[in-house]
Design a protein around this motif. Structure first.
Motif, PDB file in Angstrom:
ATOM      1  N   GLU B  11       0.817  -1.221   0.000  1.00  0.00           N
ATOM      2  CA  GLU B  11       0.000   0.000   0.000  1.00  0.00           C
ATOM      3  C   GLU B  11       0.844   1.260   0.000  1.00  0.00           C
ATOM      4  N   GLN B  93       0.723   3.531  -8.827  1.00  0.00           N
ATOM      5  CA  GLN B  93      -0.444   2.680  -8.608  1.00  0.00           C
ATOM      6  C   GLN B  93      -1.410   2.831  -9.791  1.00  0.00           C
ATOM      7  N   GLU B  95      -5.218   2.529 -11.174  1.00  0.00           N
ATOM      8  CA  GLU B  95      -6.586   2.609 -10.649  1.00  0.00           C
ATOM      9  C   GLU B  95      -7.563   2.225 -11.742  1.00  0.00           C
ATOM     10  N   TYR B  97      -9.108  -0.964 -11.575  1.00  0.00           N
ATOM     11  CA  TYR B  97      -9.383  -2.382 -11.360  1.00  0.00           C
ATOM     12  C   TYR B  97     -10.392  -2.493 -10.213  1.00  0.00           C
ATOM     13  N   ARG B  98     -10.977  -3.664 -10.081  1.00  0.00           N
ATOM     14  CA  ARG B  98     -12.011  -3.802  -9.055  1.00  0.00           C
ATOM     15  C   ARG B  98     -11.450  -3.636  -7.646  1.00  0.00           C
ATOM     16  N   SER B  99     -10.239  -4.120  -7.442  1.00  0.00           N
ATOM     17  CA  SER B  99      -9.647  -3.952  -6.108  1.00  0.00           C
ATOM     18  C   SER B  99      -8.330  -3.194  -6.254  1.00  0.00           C
ATOM     19  N   ASP B 100      -7.808  -2.739  -5.125  1.00  0.00           N
ATOM     20  CA  ASP B 100      -6.565  -1.974  -5.157  1.00  0.00           C
ATOM     21  C   ASP B 100      -5.427  -2.813  -5.726  1.00  0.00           C
ATOM     22  N   THR B 101      -4.633  -2.199  -6.560  1.00  0.00           N
ATOM     23  CA  THR B 101      -3.502  -2.927  -7.125  1.00  0.00           C
ATOM     24  C   THR B 101      -2.267  -2.690  -6.260  1.00  0.00           C
ATOM     25  N   ASP B 102      -1.215  -3.461  -6.560  1.00  0.00           N
ATOM     26  CA  ASP B 102       0.038  -3.275  -5.840  1.00  0.00           C
ATOM     27  C   ASP B 102       0.593  -1.890  -6.108  1.00  0.00           C
TER      28      ASP B 102
END
Lengths: 188, 425
Positions: B11, B93, B95, B97-102
């Protein structure tokens, strides 16, 4: 304004008594037709529903007029059928979200952006891509030229210092139908 | 979009990020300002998107309030602001995508080229979106009068390299553009500065009475670590700047390193020479070679209508000294030097070998053990017996150097041997 409020009140009442859906649609359409003349356009505007949500005032519409033979230049992508070529600013979810976050949503977000000259259009596009080299992916790579008439919608009378002006399309306007052609491009 | 090369982390390192405002652009939010829980500035830059426009790539970094204010004021280019990232890294990062990416941690020096603004891209306040909101949020008007002499980025660069740094910033001049400079002008300017630095270094090592020293000669190799410099970086903004350092680092924990002494003499020479009262004093406190190279440097500044700042920075001791010169100053100094009237006689003693002797004219060329070259005539009293001098034995000589400077004329220097002995144990 009165007509819109009146219709909305009627809609609410009808919703409460769980009236038939078709009836609701009927009144909604009626309200939009009544609202359209306030925009100085003889026809309902494209994105009328979204624009109406901002309740633009007569004062707001004073900046717009149905203009004829207006030479217009717009940033586009090389493929003239590209879905973003004649999309309003708020078709960009990031731009919409940003204005919402800033509390600065505006009915003008549903207008199309144009420039008064090819040079102004190119200069502005090159300025943005100088700061962000990949921004052409969002904004466009070419400059298209066309002519806007009052039958297409209503146009901002005064251009900005960079030659930018907004244009609200009428519902039936379709600039994809060969109305614009590419006249220049930026170096990527 | 190409995959990002960097260290993966789960994160972003910023706690409780809060949106402050959009810096630019109105047409698309691409530089967005946030603050963390400590009210520090965190900037989010849009840099790329997927072909279908659904995935957007951003990088985050934090900068000081000073850097943000300087950027807003147009004193720091966008590129310089990114390079002044406090952590020296940025956090990428994607943005959409459905969930947070690395999150990918990437050094500021490794950011892909097409993700960076052009080097001369300066913020135009008229293009700002929430500029006033951002200024008020961080109370940036407190930093109104901050005008750093040496840019933060240059200092940071010097710290990273652990090098004493001479930062030369060419503000204006023929062939100096936004972040560019004509090769010829850069080359000539660098050479004239290098020559001046070398001569002052030789004055520092051998004294102002020294003769000409050929640094290419075998015996001069020991001087190189003090006289030679190298360019190790450049900084572009609305003008052009480059960083020079001694080839051999002299940072040893002391404030007054040899490099510091040499640079401060050079910088003082420029500063003091601008004052007519101090010009003569400066003129007499340097060797003939140094003054000659100073004149060449001034001529270059004048001819190319340059305006430049010269700043010395020792990152270990946090010492900085600065001066500036433009073609008008250069002209005043050149004219001042022409009008100078000065004559002095210096006595120099040296040990070395003769390289040439003309028995008819009593002309000599003498090379000292320190590779200094002296050329002149034997005094009338010492001419007798010069035919016995050879080029193998070592001699100890006393030379009288006569420096004559008349108004409107160039300086003339003559050498005369007044004593000459065979150097015997």
């Amino acid at each position: 304004m009165y007509a819109r409020n009146h219709t909305a009140k009627r809609l609410k009442i009808m919703e409460n008594i769980k009236f038939h859906y078709v009836i609701k649609l009927f009144f909604l359409s009626a309200s939009l037709i009544k609202f359209a003349p306030e925009t100085k356009s003889l026809m309902p505007l494209k994105y009328q529903q979204q624009i109406a949500a901002f309740a633009p005032t007569e004062e707001d519409w004073k900046e717009f007029e149905g203009l004829d033979n207006k030479p217009s230049f717009r940033w586009v992508f090389e493929d003239m059928a590209h879905e973003k070529n004649f999309s309003p600013v708020y078709s960009s979810p990031e731009r919409l979200a940003a204005d919402r976050q800033r509390g600065k949503l505006t009915f003008k977000g549903w207008a199309l952006s144009f420039f008064d000259t090819k040079k102004n259009a190119k200069t502005r596009l090159e300025y943005f891509t100088k700061g962000k080299p990949n921004l052409y992916k969002k904004l466009g790579t070419h400059i298209a030229e066309g002519v806007i008439n009052s039958t297409d919608g209503i146009t901002e009378i005064k251009c900005s210092e960079h030659g930018h002006f907004n244009h609200f399309e009428n519902e039936g306007t379709d600039f994809y139908k060969g109305r614009f052609e590419i006249v220049d491009k930026i170096t990527i | 979009m190409k995959p990002i090369k960097g260290t993966i982390t789960i994160e972003l390192p910023y706690e409780q990020l809060e949106f402050v405002g959009i810096l630019m652009f109105d047409v698309y939010p691409s530089t967005i300002v946030y603050k963390n829980k400590n009210n520090d500035v965190v900037i989010k830059e849009w840099v790329d998107c997927s072909d279908d426009n659904k995935i957007n790539r951003y990088f985050y970094y934090s900068v000081g309030n000073t850097e943000l204010k300087r950027f807003i004021d147009g004193k720091l280019s966008h590129l310089e602001m990114i390079n002044s990232s406090i952590e020296d890294v940025v956090y990428f990062q994607d943005e959409g995508y459905r969930s947070d990416t690395d999150v990918y941690v990437v050094s500021v020096n490794s950011i892909p080229f097409n993700y960076l603004p052009k080097s001369d891209f300066i913020f135009n306040r008229a293009e700002g979106v929430d500029t006033e909101l951002i200024i008020n949020n961080f109370d940036l008007n407190r930093y109104n009068n901050i005008d750093e002499i040496i840019p933060f980025r240059v200092k940071q660069f010097a710290r990273q390299a652990n090098s004493e740094t001479l930062y030369i910033h060419i503000d204006n001049g023929k062939g100096v553009g936004h972040g560019t400079i004509k090769t010829e002008i850069l080359g000539k300017t660098l050479l004239s500065i290098d020559k001046l630095y070398k001569n002052i270094a030789l004055d520092y090592l051998k004294g102002k009475e020294r003769g000409d020293i050929q640094l290419e000669a075998k015996g001069s190799k020991d001087f190189v670590e003090y006289t030679d410099t190298e360019v190790f970086g450049f900084a572009t903004a609305a003008s052009y700047g480059f960083m020079i350092r001694p080839v051999t680092s002299q940072i040893d924990g002391f404030k007054n390193t040899p490099a510091f002494n040499i640079a401060s003499k050079a910088i003082n020479l420029i500063t003091k020479s601008k004052e007519p009262k101090e010009l003569k004093g400066e003129y007499e406190s340097h060797s003939v070679s140094t003054i000659k190279s100073f004149e060449e440097f001034l001529t270059e500044v004048y001819k190319k209508e340059l305006k430049m700042d010269l700043n010395w920075f020792n990152p270990k001791e946090n010492v900085e000294i600065s001066s500036s010169i433009d073609y008008r100053n250069a002209n005043v100094i050149i004219e001042g030097m022409k009008a100078l009237s000065a004559s002095r006689v210096e006595k120099i003693e040296r040990i070395g070998k003769f390289r040439a002797i003309d028995c008819d004219t009593a002309h000599f060329i003498f090379i000292s053990t320190g590779e200094e070259k002296f050329s002149g005539y034997f005094d009338k009293n010492t001419r007798e017996g010069i035919n016995k001098i050879n080029f193998i034995d070592i001699y100890k000589i006393a030379i009288e150097r006569n420096i004559e400077k008349n108004p409107g004329k160039r300086e003339s220097v003559s050498y005369k041997i007044i004593t000459c002995y065979l150097d015997t144990p």
